[in-house]
Design an enzyme around this catalytic site. Sequence first.
Site, mmCIF file in Angstrom:
data_model
loop_
_atom_site.group_PDB
_atom_site.id
_atom_site.type_symbol
_atom_site.label_atom_id
_atom_site.label_comp_id
_atom_site.label_asym_id
_atom_site.label_seq_id
_atom_site.Cartn_x
_atom_site.Cartn_y
_atom_site.Cartn_z
ATOM 1 N N ARG A 134 -19.996 31.953 49.049
ATOM 2 C CA ARG A 134 -19.129 32.538 48.018
ATOM 3 C C ARG A 134 -18.877 34.001 48.354
ATOM 4 N NH1 ARG A 134 -20.290 35.577 43.318
ATOM 5 N NH2 ARG A 134 -18.965 35.167 41.505
ATOM 6 N N LEU A 135 -17.607 34.346 48.522
ATOM 7 C CA LEU A 135 -17.221 35.715 48.833
ATOM 8 C C LEU A 135 -16.995 36.451 47.519
ATOM 9 C CD1 LEU A 135 -14.784 35.054 51.821
ATOM 10 C CD2 LEU A 135 -17.234 35.591 51.897
ATOM 11 N N ASP A 136 -18.016 37.178 47.080
ATOM 12 C CA ASP A 136 -17.996 37.844 45.782
ATOM 13 C C ASP A 136 -17.030 39.023 45.787
ATOM 14 O OD1 ASP A 136 -19.319 38.469 43.096
ATOM 15 O OD2 ASP A 136 -19.705 40.320 44.199
ATOM 16 N N ALA A 137 -16.221 39.120 44.723
ATOM 17 C CA ALA A 137 -15.318 40.264 44.513
ATOM 18 C C ALA A 137 -14.485 40.578 45.758
ATOM 19 C CB ALA A 137 -16.122 41.495 44.086
ATOM 20 N N ILE A 138 -14.109 39.553 46.481
ATOM 21 C CA ILE A 138 -13.471 39.736 47.780
ATOM 22 C C ILE A 138 -12.122 40.440 47.675
ATOM 23 C CG2 ILE A 138 -12.326 37.485 47.769
ATOM 24 C CD1 ILE A 138 -14.021 39.133 50.810
#
Length: 537
Positions: A194-198
């Site tokens: 999961r790419l957080d706040a990408i």
Amino acid sequence: LVEKGPARRDRLTEKDAVLITYGDQVTEPGKRPLVTLTEVLEAYVANAITVVHLLPFFPYSSDDGFSVIDYTAVNPDLGTWEDVERLGRRFRLMFDAVINHISAQSRWFQGFLKGNPEYADYFITVEEGTDLSMVVRPRALPLLHRFRTAEGEKWVWTTFSADQVDLNYANPEVLLRIVEVLLFYVEKGAEIIRLDAIAYLWKKIGTPCIHLEETHRVVKLFRAVLDEVAPHVLLITETNVPHEENVSYFGNGYDEAQLVYQFPLPPLVLHAFHTGEATRLSAWAAGLTTPSDETTFFNFLASHDGIGVRPVEGILSPDEIQALVDRTLAHGGYVSYKTNPDGTQSVYELNISYFDALSDPKGGEPLDLQVRRFLTSQAIMLSLAGVPGIYVHSLFGSRGDPEAVERTGHHRAINRAKFRRDVLERELADLTSLRHRVFYPYRNLLRVRAAHPAFHPNGPQQVLSLHPAVFALLRAAPDGSERVLCLHNVSGTDVEVRIEPRVLSSAGVLRDLVGGGTLSAGKITLEAYQTVWLGVE
């Protein structure tokens, strides 16, 4: 790193459902929390949950894990890498890559403050007085914070808080270090990252600094690297923004994320139940598409964060969004705001448990009615094309924890309470408890879904207009071998709908997959907040 697993289009099937949980969600004396969590999940959600999204389990300094001190270590308060790997032997694993920013206590940022040349360009400094008015702000907090460094005071870019310092991806060394982190997660068993706040990754003064082309190029790079050395691993982007911006992270369907969060779903489902009409929800769902059979939506209704309202801008009117805000406050929840470029503030998210968002804790309604309303909301999410993500507090029927908000001062704490194992198991065994009444029917919904190919993430779906109060969805297996008609009454009154035999390509007996029993095509009465999934007998 070697390829493993099925062909790309079958890496996720109708059998897959994701549980979103903290590593220390369930605790007991004398045992590491990750060990306890594994034991509880093995005992209670086998054959219902296949993927565990472990929210950040690294050493951290704030934001319940989202200010990471060390990307490659397990927080010793939770357990060890061996504990994570044990969980991964029973469930597929989803890890967070919290890579827009890093903790101010991290070795990288401390090196920057001390003047270590290795970290001189790891962070973004801005001259005081620079015009940053165009930058999109997800928080009502300062964009820059002043730090004392070996070279004097500097203003440093901090999108989310003073403790969460943004990384400088214009420095190739930073980009390479983060690629190494992602590959390390793959080695440790992550199958979904999961790419957080990408969306905020790349900064360019004079632009909004959100969804920049350079950010998309970085996501493409991550995808290309993983496709080359670990093609079984999937990327999911977390972008709490309006729908068209959100789905841009699919790229062309083959070069960016395979999954994106379905952010409009939580507020739209709330709106449907609050109004007793599924019209807006149905109209929105009828327009959903993905660019390829390698992409799909991550459908969810609740998470460790709040219920974002930006994603329904342009779908719901300002008055309808305000109605959600008012209902949240009336039900004991909170509202969080963001700062706009002109200095004003607007609603960013609603902070409340999803159960309480649907039913007023002090409303005096029969508990069975509240449970039916909640379970039908979840059934809507489970019926949609995509992969369902179930927050642990939804699966176990939690109400909100307003005392935690008072204690911590953080609105999101309302939906982040932890369980003691003995208390959780006692409540699950109590037939009269809310947890028992939610968990076992919810688990049954998940098992029913897993047993029917019509719920494949990439199976076609068609929204039917049968009644304003009914969200009706026709699902089909990708190979056409099965159809399921999903009916959900979002109102508090009984409604009658007519099912034509051609809908399920059968004039014969239909089976209620959820409640059991059989019925024939024609007029069907749905009770208040009832879910009926119909298959051919």
